[in-house]
Write a protein that holds these residues in place. Structure first.
Motif, PDB file in Angstrom:
ATOM      1  N   GLY A 246       9.373   4.804  -2.547  1.00  0.00           N
ATOM      2  CA  GLY A 246       8.913   3.512  -2.071  1.00  0.00           C
ATOM      3  C   GLY A 246       8.195   3.162  -0.751  1.00  0.00           C
ATOM      4  N   PRO A 247       8.683   2.246  -0.094  1.00  0.00           N
ATOM      5  CA  PRO A 247       7.957   2.319   1.811  1.00  0.00           C
ATOM      6  C   PRO A 247       8.543   3.462   1.846  1.00  0.00           C
ATOM      7  CG  PRO A 247       9.511   0.898   1.374  1.00  0.00           C
ATOM      8  CD  PRO A 247       9.695   1.826   0.217  1.00  0.00           C
ATOM      9  N   GLU A 248       9.235   4.734   2.200  1.00  0.00           N
ATOM     10  CA  GLU A 248       9.296   5.872   2.132  1.00  0.00           C
ATOM     11  C   GLU A 248       8.720   7.082   2.415  1.00  0.00           C
ATOM     12  OE1 GLU A 248      13.572   6.136   4.400  1.00  0.00           O
ATOM     13  OE2 GLU A 248      14.933   4.521   3.286  1.00  0.00           O
ATOM     14  N   THR A 249       8.488   8.227   3.129  1.00  0.00           N
ATOM     15  CA  THR A 249       8.161   9.523   3.308  1.00  0.00           C
ATOM     16  C   THR A 249       8.461   9.850   3.767  1.00  0.00           C
ATOM     17  OG1 THR A 249       6.034   7.881   2.960  1.00  0.00           O
ATOM     18  CG2 THR A 249       5.975  10.077   2.940  1.00  0.00           C
ATOM     19  N   MET A 250       8.565  11.840   3.213  1.00  0.00           N
ATOM     20  CA  MET A 250       8.954  12.524   4.143  1.00  0.00           C
ATOM     21  C   MET A 250       7.598  13.826   3.900  1.00  0.00           C
ATOM     22  SD  MET A 250      11.338  14.348   6.151  1.00  0.00           S
ATOM     23  CE  MET A 250      12.470  12.988   5.438  1.00  0.00           C
ATOM     24  N   VAL A 251       7.676  14.559   5.556  1.00  0.00           N
ATOM     25  CA  VAL A 251       6.320  14.798   4.870  1.00  0.00           C
ATOM     26  C   VAL A 251       7.014  16.420   5.678  1.00  0.00           C
ATOM     27  CG1 VAL A 251       3.978  15.401   6.142  1.00  0.00           C
ATOM     28  CG2 VAL A 251       5.227  13.305   6.147  1.00  0.00           C
TER      29      VAL A 251
ATOM     30  N   ASP B 251       8.165  18.484  13.185  1.00  0.00           N
ATOM     31  CA  ASP B 251       6.963  18.095  14.149  1.00  0.00           C
ATOM     32  C   ASP B 251       5.926  19.418  13.903  1.00  0.00           C
ATOM     33  OD1 ASP B 251       8.202  15.396  15.664  1.00  0.00           O
ATOM     34  OD2 ASP B 251       9.847  17.100  16.765  1.00  0.00           O
ATOM     35  N   PHE B 252       5.714  19.747  12.762  1.00  0.00           N
ATOM     36  CA  PHE B 252       4.422  21.107  13.023  1.00  0.00           C
ATOM     37  C   PHE B 252       3.346  19.688  12.697  1.00  0.00           C
ATOM     38  CE2 PHE B 252       4.099  20.281   8.296  1.00  0.00           C
ATOM     39  CZ  PHE B 252       5.213  19.132   7.508  1.00  0.00           C
TER      40      PHE B 252
ATOM     41  N   GLU C 255      -0.835  11.927  15.089  1.00  0.00           N
ATOM     42  CA  GLU C 255      -1.458  11.333  14.155  1.00  0.00           C
ATOM     43  C   GLU C 255      -2.168  11.714  13.215  1.00  0.00           C
ATOM     44  OE1 GLU C 255      -3.137  12.912  18.130  1.00  0.00           O
ATOM     45  OE2 GLU C 255      -1.586  11.948  18.500  1.00  0.00           O
ATOM     46  N   VAL C 256      -2.425  13.100  12.954  1.00  0.00           N
ATOM     47  CA  VAL C 256      -2.425  13.873  11.641  1.00  0.00           C
ATOM     48  C   VAL C 256      -1.098  13.200  10.769  1.00  0.00           C
ATOM     49  CG1 VAL C 256      -2.528  15.961  10.534  1.00  0.00           C
ATOM     50  CG2 VAL C 256      -3.674  15.623  12.185  1.00  0.00           C
ATOM     51  N   GLY C 257       0.388  13.459  11.125  1.00  0.00           N
ATOM     52  CA  GLY C 257       1.061  13.266  10.716  1.00  0.00           C
ATOM     53  C   GLY C 257       0.904  11.764  10.065  1.00  0.00           C
TER      54      GLY C 257
ATOM     55  N   VAL D 224      -7.646  16.595   7.668  1.00  0.00           N
ATOM     56  CA  VAL D 224      -6.818  16.120   6.114  1.00  0.00           C
ATOM     57  C   VAL D 224      -7.092  16.297   4.555  1.00  0.00           C
ATOM     58  CG1 VAL D 224      -4.620  14.959   5.496  1.00  0.00           C
ATOM     59  CG2 VAL D 224      -5.456  14.832   8.343  1.00  0.00           C
ATOM     60  N   TYR D 225      -7.302  17.053   4.084  1.00  0.00           N
ATOM     61  CA  TYR D 225      -7.767  17.208   2.770  1.00  0.00           C
ATOM     62  C   TYR D 225      -6.633  17.234   1.237  1.00  0.00           C
ATOM     63  CZ  TYR D 225     -11.259  18.843   5.480  1.00  0.00           C
ATOM     64  OH  TYR D 225     -12.457  19.411   6.851  1.00  0.00           O
TER      65      TYR D 225
END
Ligand SMILES: Nc1ncnc2c1ncn2[C@@H]1O[C@H](COP(=O)(O)OP(=O)(O)OP(=O)(O)O)[C@@H](O)[C@H]1O
Ligand SMILES: [Mg+2]
Length: 419
Positions: A211-216, A234-235, A239-241, A271-272
């Motif tokens: 849904g609208p949640e994302t874990m990177v 925080d890796f 901005e990239v996150g 980001v690719y």
């Protein structure tokens, strides 16, 4: 209309393959959550594992929502999903009509069209065509001879050769020179292959969206399975996150996927995206470990939200709305990403979702913490390890997973104490 004592019941169907870990977790969390207040009164949830059997196209399904983990591989459940989506308004987390786009190829095309930095990619004809009596004639008449080395040199080495519809690293190889190129192409047989420029990445960020949640998560592809998802916060720069999150959401809103993972490679802050068509994403306890409670909560939250608010399934793609942003003159890449993010948030009804959960989140957090810290979860953990690893590795992996889950329990306890 139910009065305040009776709840509206919603039936969630689970269409499963070999997995037993996350379904057990999902069922248990939902059971512990119990009924929730929502529009029109109380709402209660039941789950059922779906069996595969003959169905009349006019049968009415028992389910209000289905989480599918099977239809990508098996046509019978896939066609059943299409039927219940078209005829019965059953809510599905991933549109069965864009399953074909789970072939990486179409997803690459769509995201290139929207201006994302998909690495240079070429589709080459089959080395050995599928067996078809007319093929030899067609090929001799129309297949244009091509110079594989020249194609590869235009892309530049190193490059990846991988199936256009891949999954589970089947047929994926990294190629450094023309000898490896020919060996891989000769071995590709009846698989249809892409050649793709290799990104010499600094960080591999794999995001799981529900849904609208994302874990990177920081992903380490050279590690064995149990070590691929590093526990690291925080890796990425903020901005990239944000960019990684937006790309995953965009892909999902575009294809109507609500449970999907997206692989992006980060090099010098760029980001690719390389693989974002995994609508049966890995959510195994043994892979996600520390992130597993997050995934289960997000899955429960999204299903509950969709059911309680009567969210209609949207099968139409509205591609024009995305293309209009892509084609708008004078917009930078960043400005386009912001507009894509708005479109994705609108699709996922993000503001309403967070508003709905704001007053209920603490209760859910407590339930899940209590469960993960308790004996039922430990049983699930040991049972899962025993079903995944050979006997001589059981102790090692049980200890490994317990360590990671203890870490999560400690951090979560501290987080809830300060919240
Ligand atoms: N262009 C690329 N540059 C660098 N590495 C790549 C590239 N393409 C693929 N890889 C590497 O190969 C792995 C497998 O590629 P890809 O994800 O496309 O295949 P897959 O079969 O879908 O894998 P999975 O099922 O794990 O997602 C990636 O996780 C990555 O480590
Ligand atoms: Mg992949």
């Amino acid at each position: 209309m139910p009065d305040k004592h009776t709840a509206t019941r919603h039936m969630i169907g689970l269409l499963l393959g070999t997995e037993d870990d996350w379904p057990t977790a999902f069922e248990e969390i939902l059971r512990r959550l119990g009924a929730v207040d929502g529009p029109g009164g109380r709402h209660a949830f039941d789950t059922e594992r779906i069996t595969i059997e003959p169905f009349s196209l006019r049968d009415r399904p028992r389910y209000d929502l289905v989480i599918d983990r099977l239809a990508y591989w098996y046509y019978h459940p896939r066609e059943w999903l299409k039927k219940v989506a078209l005829m019965d308004g059953v809510y599905l987390l991933n549109s069965p009509f864009t399953f074909q786009s789970m072939e990486k190829h179409a997803a690459y095309c769509a995201m290139m069209r929207l201006g994302l930095k998909v690495p240079e990619t070429v589709l080459v004809p089959y080395k050995h065509p599928v067996d078809n009596a007319r093929y030899a004639y067609t090929a001799s008449r129309y297949n244009k001879a091509f110079d594989l080395d020249a194609v590869a040199e235009r892309i530049g080495y190193p490059l990846f050769m991988k199936p256009y519809d891949g999954g589970a690293w089947r047929g994926v190889s990294r190629i450094r020179n023309n000898a490896e190129l020919h060996a891989a192409y000769d071995a590709s047989g009846e698989m249809l292959m892409h050649l793709q420029k290799a990104v010499d990445f600094d960080v591999f960020a794999r995001s799981l969206s529900i849904g609208p949640e994302t874990m990177v998560m920081r992903f380490q592809p050279d590690q064995p399975m149990h070590n691929r998802y590093a526990v690291e916060h925080d890796f990425l720069s903020p901005e990239v996150g944000q960019e990684v999150v937006t790309i995953g959401r965009l892909v999902n809103a575009f294809f109507r996927w609500e449970f999907n993972s997206c692989e992006t490679l980060v090099k010098d802050g760029e980001v690719y995206p390389i693989d974002y068509a995994n609508a049966c994403p890995d959510v195994a306890l043994t892979s996600l470990h520390y992130y597993f409670p997050w995934a289960m909560k997000a899955l429960v939250k999204w299903c509950v939200f969709a059911l309680v608010t009567g969210r209609p399934a949207r099968l139409d793609l509205e591609t024009d709305r995305f293309f209009a942003v892509a084609d708008q003159a004078g917009l930078s890449y960043r400005e386009k990403l912001d507009l894509y993010r708005d479109l994705a948030d609108a699709y996922f009804d993000s503001a309403r979702y967070y508003d709905f959960w704001a007053s209920r989140q603490a209760h859910l957090d407590e339930i899940v913490l209590d469960w993960v810290a308790g004996p039922d979860f430990d049983q699930l953990l040991t049972r899962t390890v025993r079903s995944v690893y050979p006997a001589h590795e059981h102790d090692q992996f049980i200890a490994h997973l317990r360590g990671l889950m203890d870490l999560w329990v400690r951090e979560e306890t501290a987080r809830l104490a300060t919240a």
